[in-house]
Scaffold this active site. Structure first.
Site, PDB file in Angstrom:
ATOM      1  CG  MET A  75      -1.930  -1.137   1.196  1.00 15.08           C
ATOM      2  SD  MET A  75      -2.864  -1.217  -0.348  1.00 15.08           S
ATOM      3  CE  MET A  75      -3.569  -2.847  -0.184  1.00 15.08           C
ATOM      4  CG  ASP A 130      23.867 -11.783   2.608  1.00 18.75           C
ATOM      5  OD1 ASP A 130      23.631 -13.014   2.566  1.00 18.75           O
ATOM      6  OD2 ASP A 130      24.430 -11.165   1.685  1.00 18.75           O
TER       7      ASP A 130
END
Length: 159
Positions: A75, A130
């Site tokens: 949205m 990561d």
């Protein structure tokens, strides 16, 4: 269901119409953190992580994420971002190594940039994870929250 701005008359999700909202300068600042072990902390500081300069790569990832927020948060409106800044601050003691991540996003438009700031902070932390996960999979991210926002009809907010 009209009191819920993101639902149409049938109770289905919709993107809010912001065409009538005033164009103003809007900023948002978010914070998250990532707790790492001593080995990861030292390797980041000494540029010894095999994937590269962790903070530089994470900083660029956060900036890129802010610009792509509307692609991953359904949205969110695509907005013209005028600036993104990612800052880091280490807080350490003998057993605790925490990297605090601050993101600041700015626009001049008719909707705010809170989600862009939160996304930037989150992706910055995920990128650190990561890049360092081969050394330590036990890193902890969070909490993540909005520190402040300025501009718009709802006024300013400071946590």
């Amino acid at each position: 269901m009209s009191e819920f701005t993101h639902f149409n008359e049938q109770g289905r999700a919709k993107m809010v119409d912001i065409s009538e909202k005033d164009t103003t300068v809007r900023t948002a600042r978010a914070k998250t953190s990532i707790e790492v072990g001593k080995e990861v902390y030292e390797k980041i500081l000494n540029y010894e992580i095999g994937k590269g300069d962790v903070l530089s790569v994470a900083q660029v990832a956060g900036i890129m994420a802010a610009k792509q927020t509307s692609q991953v948060i359904p949205m969110c409106h695509p907005i013209p971002i005028k600036g993104v800044d990612i800052e880091f601050e280490w807080k350490t003691n003998d057993a605790n190594y925490v990297l605090h991540i601050f993101s600041t996003v700015k626009t001049k438009g008719s909707t705010g940039v809170e989600m862009e700031a939160l996304t930037a902070a989150s992706i910055t932390a995920l990128t650190v994870y990561d890049m360092c996960k081969a050394i330590d999979k036990g890193m902890v991210i969070g909490p993540t929250y909005l520190k402040s926002k300025t501009g718009g009809k709802n006024g300013d907010y400071f946590r």
